[in-house]
Design a protein around this motif. Structure first.
Motif, mmCIF file in Angstrom:
data_model
loop_
_atom_site.group_PDB
_atom_site.id
_atom_site.type_symbol
_atom_site.label_atom_id
_atom_site.label_comp_id
_atom_site.label_asym_id
_atom_site.label_seq_id
_atom_site.Cartn_x
_atom_site.Cartn_y
_atom_site.Cartn_z
ATOM 1 N N PHE A 101 0.844 -1.286 0.071
ATOM 2 C CA PHE A 101 0.111 0.156 0.034
ATOM 3 C C PHE A 101 0.811 1.343 -0.258
ATOM 4 O O PHE A 101 0.263 2.258 -0.359
ATOM 5 C CB PHE A 101 -0.878 0.054 1.145
ATOM 6 C CG PHE A 101 -1.831 -1.422 1.215
ATOM 7 C CD1 PHE A 101 -2.626 -1.698 0.173
ATOM 8 C CD2 PHE A 101 -1.905 -2.056 2.270
ATOM 9 C CE1 PHE A 101 -3.206 -2.660 0.068
ATOM 10 C CE2 PHE A 101 -2.788 -3.047 2.425
ATOM 11 C CZ PHE A 101 -3.442 -3.543 1.416
ATOM 12 N N HIS A 104 2.903 0.948 -3.563
ATOM 13 C CA HIS A 104 2.050 0.738 -4.563
ATOM 14 C C HIS A 104 2.199 -0.590 -5.278
ATOM 15 O O HIS A 104 2.071 -0.858 -6.423
ATOM 16 C CB HIS A 104 2.039 1.963 -5.412
ATOM 17 C CG HIS A 104 1.951 3.398 -5.038
ATOM 18 N ND1 HIS A 104 0.549 3.398 -4.701
ATOM 19 C CD2 HIS A 104 2.785 4.324 -5.112
ATOM 20 C CE1 HIS A 104 0.568 4.758 -4.250
ATOM 21 N NE2 HIS A 104 1.877 5.304 -4.533
ATOM 22 N N ASN A 107 -2.909 -3.902 -6.772
ATOM 23 C CA ASN A 107 -3.767 -3.314 -7.612
ATOM 24 C C ASN A 107 -5.039 -2.929 -6.574
ATOM 25 O O ASN A 107 -5.814 -2.043 -6.861
ATOM 26 C CB ASN A 107 -3.996 -3.964 -8.798
ATOM 27 C CG ASN A 107 -3.020 -4.012 -9.887
ATOM 28 O OD1 ASN A 107 -2.208 -2.930 -9.908
ATOM 29 N ND2 ASN A 107 -2.863 -5.137 -10.321
ATOM 30 N N ARG A 109 -6.329 -1.825 -3.181
ATOM 31 C CA ARG A 109 -5.951 -1.381 -2.012
ATOM 32 C C ARG A 109 -7.330 -0.912 -1.276
ATOM 33 O O ARG A 109 -7.901 0.174 -1.131
ATOM 34 C CB ARG A 109 -5.182 -0.117 -2.316
ATOM 35 C CG ARG A 109 -4.018 -0.258 -3.033
ATOM 36 C CD ARG A 109 -3.007 0.984 -3.400
ATOM 37 N NE ARG A 109 -2.324 0.842 -4.536
ATOM 38 C CZ ARG A 109 -2.261 0.878 -5.595
ATOM 39 N NH1 ARG A 109 -3.312 1.673 -6.167
ATOM 40 N NH2 ARG A 109 -1.192 0.735 -6.491
ATOM 41 N N ARG A 113 -3.576 5.045 1.494
ATOM 42 C CA ARG A 113 -2.092 5.048 1.564
ATOM 43 C C ARG A 113 -1.544 5.798 2.778
ATOM 44 O O ARG A 113 -0.875 5.431 3.401
ATOM 45 C CB ARG A 113 -1.687 5.427 0.206
ATOM 46 C CG ARG A 113 0.042 5.671 0.424
ATOM 47 C CD ARG A 113 0.422 6.107 -1.160
ATOM 48 N NE ARG A 113 1.984 5.961 -1.165
ATOM 49 C CZ ARG A 113 2.510 7.227 -1.089
ATOM 50 N NH1 ARG A 113 1.811 8.319 -0.691
ATOM 51 N NH2 ARG A 113 3.925 7.261 -1.249
#
Length: 212
Positions: A101, A104, A107, A109, A113
C-alpha cells in the motif's frame, strides 16, 4: 460481547473496540493490549492484496491501529512487554502493508495509503522505543525484514518531498511529539551501526541501489 466478536474475527467489533480505547484507564489499556495481537498471525499474511484477503487485511489493520492507539495513550515509561514479545507477529504485517500500500505494490487497496504510512511509522516508532536498552540501542530497530521498507520510506520522503512522511507528527505520551523523519533517521542510524558491527554487506546491497 464485543470481546467475543473480536475473537470471532468480526472487523466491525475490533473497529468499535479501537474507538473505545481513548476512554480507558491506563490499567485497562495494559489489560487490553494482548487482544490486538490475536489476529496478527504471520501465516495469514497474504502474498498480495486481493478481495479474497480483505478480512485478514482489515483485521490486521485494526489490530495494528489498536496497538498504536493504546501505546499512544500510555505513559512512555509504561510496560511494553506485550509489544516486545509479539514483535515477530507484527513485523510481517508491517512489511506487507508497506510493500502493498505504501510502495503501490497492490492493484487492490482497501486501505488508504496515508493511513498506512502513519500506521507503519507509528508502529516502528513504538517498536524502537520499547526495544531500547540502557545504552540506547534498540534490538527491534534492526529487524532484518524491516531494513528495506525503512530505507524505502526514507528515500520516498526525500525524493518526492512527501508531506505524509516528512511532516507527520507522532504523539508519544511522556515524550511529546516526534517527527516521522526524525524517527526514520534514528532507525537508519541503528541499522548502519549494526551492519558495521557485523561486517555485513554494504548499505547499497541491503537497501538496493537508490539511483535505480
Amino acid at each position: 460481547t464485543l470481546a467475543q466478536g473480536v475473537l470471532d474475527r468480526s472487523v466491525t467489533d475490533i473497529r468499535q473496540l479501537c474507538d473505545r480505547i481513548e476512554v480507558c484507564s491506563e490499567s485497562e489499556l495494559l489489560n487490553l493490549q494482548p487482544v490486538f495481537y490475536v489476529h496478527l498471525v504471520p501465516d495469514r499474511v497474504p502474498v498480495k492484496s486481493t478481495p479474497a484477503t480483505t478480512i485478514d487485511i482489515e483485521l490486521a489493520r485494526w489490530s495494528l491501529t489498536g496497538i498504536v492507539t493504546t501505546l499512544d495513550n500510555m505513559d512512555f515509561h509504561s510496560e511494553k512487554q506485550c509489544l516486545l514479545s509479539s514483535w515477530n507477529r507484527a513485523a510481517p504485517w508491517l512489511l506487507f502493508f508497506h510493500n502493498q500500500f505504501i510502495m503501490h505494490g497492490a492493484n487492490y487497496r482497501p486501505v488508504d495509503r496515508t493511513l498506512v504510512i502513519k500506521l507503519v511509522a507509528s508502529m516502528l516508532c513504538h517498536g524502537l522505543i520499547a526495544g531500547c536498552d540502557s545504552d540506547g540501542n534498540s534490538k527491534l530497530a534492526t529487524t532484518p525484514t524491516l531494513c528495506r521498507p525503512i530505507a524505502e520510506l526514507w528515500i520516498l520522503a526525500i525524493e518526492t518531498e512527501d508531506e505524509d512522511v516528512l511532516s507527520m507528527q507522532l504523539p508519544l505520551r511522556g515524550l511529546g511529539r516526534v517527527a516521522s523523519l526524525q524517527l526514520t533517521t534514528t532507525f537508519l542510524k541503528f541499522i548502519v551501526l549494526e551492519l558495521e558491527r557485523a561486517k555485513g554487506p554494504s548499505i547499497i546491497l541491503v537497501f538496493g541501489d537508490c539511483d535505480k
